[in-house]
Design a protein around this motif. Structure first.
Motif, PDB file in Angstrom:
ATOM      1  N   PRO A   1      43.912 -35.337  14.321  1.00  0.00           N
ATOM      2  CA  PRO A   1      42.457 -35.336  14.133  1.00  0.00           C
ATOM      3  C   PRO A   1      41.937 -34.377  13.079  1.00  0.00           C
ATOM      4  CG  PRO A   1      43.047 -34.249  16.190  1.00  0.00           C
ATOM      5  CD  PRO A   1      44.285 -34.899  15.681  1.00  0.00           C
ATOM      6  N   ALA A   2      42.705 -33.343  12.700  1.00  0.00           N
ATOM      7  CA  ALA A   2      42.203 -32.374  11.715  1.00  0.00           C
ATOM      8  C   ALA A   2      42.922 -32.494  10.376  1.00  0.00           C
ATOM      9  CB  ALA A   2      42.347 -30.949  12.269  1.00  0.00           C
ATOM     10  N   LEU A   3      43.478 -33.650  10.103  1.00  0.00           N
ATOM     11  CA  LEU A   3      44.268 -33.821   8.885  1.00  0.00           C
ATOM     12  C   LEU A   3      43.441 -33.544   7.632  1.00  0.00           C
ATOM     13  CD1 LEU A   3      47.190 -34.500   8.242  1.00  0.00           C
ATOM     14  CD2 LEU A   3      46.532 -36.907   8.037  1.00  0.00           C
ATOM     15  N   GLY A   4      42.171 -33.908   7.665  1.00  0.00           N
ATOM     16  CA  GLY A   4      41.315 -33.677   6.500  1.00  0.00           C
ATOM     17  C   GLY A   4      41.042 -32.208   6.240  1.00  0.00           C
ATOM     18  N   ALA A   5      41.228 -31.361   7.252  1.00  0.00           N
ATOM     19  CA  ALA A   5      40.969 -29.923   7.100  1.00  0.00           C
ATOM     20  C   ALA A   5      42.227 -29.140   6.740  1.00  0.00           C
ATOM     21  CB  ALA A   5      40.384 -29.370   8.403  1.00  0.00           C
ATOM     22  N   LEU A   6      43.372 -29.803   6.750  1.00  0.00           N
ATOM     23  CA  LEU A   6      44.632 -29.100   6.501  1.00  0.00           C
ATOM     24  C   LEU A   6      44.838 -28.846   5.019  1.00  0.00           C
ATOM     25  CD1 LEU A   6      47.973 -29.606   8.258  1.00  0.00           C
ATOM     26  CD2 LEU A   6      47.942 -29.644   5.765  1.00  0.00           C
ATOM     27  N   ARG A   7      45.348 -27.664   4.705  1.00  0.00           N
ATOM     28  CA  ARG A   7      45.665 -27.319   3.325  1.00  0.00           C
ATOM     29  C   ARG A   7      46.974 -26.545   3.297  1.00  0.00           C
ATOM     30  NH1 ARG A   7      42.418 -23.294   5.235  1.00  0.00           N
ATOM     31  NH2 ARG A   7      42.829 -21.141   4.546  1.00  0.00           N
TER      32      ARG A   7
ATOM     33  N   ASP B   1      42.647 -29.590  18.169  1.00  0.00           N
ATOM     34  CA  ASP B   1      42.846 -30.553  17.084  1.00  0.00           C
ATOM     35  C   ASP B   1      43.756 -29.988  15.993  1.00  0.00           C
ATOM     36  OD1 ASP B   1      41.189 -32.265  18.433  1.00  0.00           O
ATOM     37  OD2 ASP B   1      39.477 -32.023  17.086  1.00  0.00           O
ATOM     38  N   ALA B   2      43.620 -28.683  15.728  1.00  0.00           N
ATOM     39  CA  ALA B   2      44.457 -28.056  14.699  1.00  0.00           C
ATOM     40  C   ALA B   2      45.925 -28.146  15.085  1.00  0.00           C
ATOM     41  CB  ALA B   2      44.035 -26.601  14.498  1.00  0.00           C
ATOM     42  N   LEU B   3      46.247 -27.837  16.344  1.00  0.00           N
ATOM     43  CA  LEU B   3      47.639 -27.875  16.785  1.00  0.00           C
ATOM     44  C   LEU B   3      48.170 -29.304  16.834  1.00  0.00           C
ATOM     45  CD1 LEU B   3      47.068 -24.920  17.324  1.00  0.00           C
ATOM     46  CD2 LEU B   3      48.183 -25.160  19.550  1.00  0.00           C
ATOM     47  N   GLN B   4      47.295 -30.260  17.189  1.00  0.00           N
ATOM     48  CA  GLN B   4      47.715 -31.657  17.239  1.00  0.00           C
ATOM     49  C   GLN B   4      47.899 -32.246  15.846  1.00  0.00           C
ATOM     50  OE1 GLN B   4      44.863 -33.693  19.700  1.00  0.00           O
ATOM     51  NE2 GLN B   4      45.737 -32.903  21.597  1.00  0.00           N
TER      52      GLN B   4
ATOM     53  N   TRP C   1      39.628 -18.080  13.252  1.00  0.00           N
ATOM     54  CA  TRP C   1      41.083 -18.168  13.191  1.00  0.00           C
ATOM     55  C   TRP C   1      41.542 -19.146  12.111  1.00  0.00           C
ATOM     56  CZ3 TRP C   1      41.958 -23.236  14.110  1.00  0.00           C
ATOM     57  CH2 TRP C   1      41.081 -23.909  14.964  1.00  0.00           C
ATOM     58  N   THR C   2      42.773 -18.946  11.704  1.00  0.00           N
ATOM     59  CA  THR C   2      43.472 -19.907  10.862  1.00  0.00           C
ATOM     60  C   THR C   2      44.823 -20.177  11.496  1.00  0.00           C
ATOM     61  OG1 THR C   2      42.410 -19.095   8.828  1.00  0.00           O
ATOM     62  CG2 THR C   2      44.435 -20.390   8.578  1.00  0.00           C
ATOM     63  N   ALA C   3      45.035 -21.411  11.940  1.00  0.00           N
ATOM     64  CA  ALA C   3      46.336 -21.803  12.471  1.00  0.00           C
ATOM     65  C   ALA C   3      47.297 -21.973  11.301  1.00  0.00           C
ATOM     66  CB  ALA C   3      46.215 -23.104  13.258  1.00  0.00           C
TER      67      ALA C   3
ATOM     68  N   LEU D   1      51.232 -24.238   5.986  1.00  0.00           N
ATOM     69  CA  LEU D   1      50.215 -25.208   6.352  1.00  0.00           C
ATOM     70  C   LEU D   1      49.125 -24.426   7.061  1.00  0.00           C
ATOM     71  CD1 LEU D   1      52.500 -27.979   7.929  1.00  0.00           C
ATOM     72  CD2 LEU D   1      51.767 -27.778   5.542  1.00  0.00           C
ATOM     73  N   MET D   2      47.845 -24.709   6.750  1.00  0.00           N
ATOM     74  CA  MET D   2      46.742 -23.940   7.314  1.00  0.00           C
ATOM     75  C   MET D   2      45.591 -24.842   7.747  1.00  0.00           C
ATOM     76  SD  MET D   2      46.245 -20.699   4.723  1.00  0.00           S
ATOM     77  CE  MET D   2      47.550 -19.513   4.400  1.00  0.00           C
ATOM     78  N   ILE D   3      44.977 -24.492   8.878  1.00  0.00           N
ATOM     79  CA  ILE D   3      43.740 -25.126   9.333  1.00  0.00           C
ATOM     80  C   ILE D   3      42.846 -24.034   9.899  1.00  0.00           C
ATOM     81  CG2 ILE D   3      42.672 -26.800  10.887  1.00  0.00           C
ATOM     82  CD1 ILE D   3      45.277 -28.366  10.891  1.00  0.00           C
ATOM     83  N   ASP D   4      41.597 -23.965   9.446  1.00  0.00           N
ATOM     84  CA  ASP D   4      40.643 -22.943   9.886  1.00  0.00           C
ATOM     85  C   ASP D   4      39.809 -23.434  11.059  1.00  0.00           C
ATOM     86  OD1 ASP D   4      41.407 -21.288   7.740  1.00  0.00           O
ATOM     87  OD2 ASP D   4      39.952 -22.251   6.402  1.00  0.00           O
ATOM     88  N   GLY D   5      39.307 -22.468  11.854  1.00  0.00           N
ATOM     89  CA  GLY D   5      38.420 -22.831  12.939  1.00  0.00           C
ATOM     90  C   GLY D   5      37.736 -21.613  13.525  1.00  0.00           C
TER      91      GLY D   5
END
Length: 206
Positions: A127-133, A46-49, A98-100, A30-34
């Motif tokens: 809150p960052a569900l739309g950014a998750l891939r 938001d990424a961690l939440q 970063w990418t979580a 699972l990845m989220i960028d920031g």
């Protein structure tokens, strides 16, 4: 029987004070960028939440529907910047990208992720569900070590890794700096934090 991917993969127990070469197979995350300082960035919070509610939704789905239980993996992250000195001598966290990451088992399909996505979205609070891939990371040959201490104390270790060990070993850095957080920073004193520092490399041409 609960599966522990850390033990299955054998890549999560490096020694403190020693750099070691490992070969990391392609793994799905699972990845989220920031961007920005993880201590103050709203994006990072938001990424961690978001990433852990989805990770636990996948775990429970796997246990319920596939009868395959596993331990949710720790937080990981890729870090990079235009000037890599911001990680060592300059230590300017505001310049960090970063990418979580959260590792998921290879039997988890895109359909399972979509089911978990729907469940988490219905509950709210991600809150960052739309950014998750979901993406496969293929790091291959890497150097890694265990750092014990605060995140800010990593700088001398990274400087030795980047500027001494890698070039003296006939290696060249290729991918992004990778950290694996074995400790929960909310419950662990800074001097006791255990973090795997991993750097993808390639053997320099002779």
């Amino acid at each position: 029987m609960k599966i522990d991917l850390k033990k299955e993969l054998g890549l999560y127990a490096p020694r403190r004070g020693r750099f070691e070469l490992v070969t990391v197979p392609p793994l799905r995350y699972l990845m989220i960028d920031g961007h920005g300082d993880p201590n103050t960035s709203e994006q990072y919070r938001d990424a961690l939440q978001t990433i852990f509610p989805l990770a636990y939704a996948l775990k429970f789905l796997s246990k319920r529907e596939l009868d395959r239980d596993y331990t949710v993996m720790p937080l990981e992250a890729l870090w990079w910047a235009e000037d890599m000195a911001s990680f060592t001598t300059a230590r300017d966290k505001s310049q960090w990208d970063w990418t979580a990451l959260n590792l998921i088992p290879d039997w988890i399909t895109d359909d399972h992720v979509e089911q978990a996505h729907v469940a988490v979205r219905s509950r709210g609070g991600a809150p960052a569900l739309g950014a998750l891939r979901v993406e496969t990371l293929d790091e291959g040959l890497c150097v890694q070590t265990l750092h014990v201490g605060s995140y800010d104390d990593e700088a001398p270790v990274l400087a030795e890794l980047h500027d001494v060990f890698i070039p003296e070993s006939g290696l060249t850095m290729t991918g992004r700096h990778h950290e694996i957080y074995l400790s929960d920073a909310r419950r662990t004193a800074p001097e006791r934090l255990r973090t795997i520092l991993r750097q993808p490399v390639t053997r320099a041409a002779v």
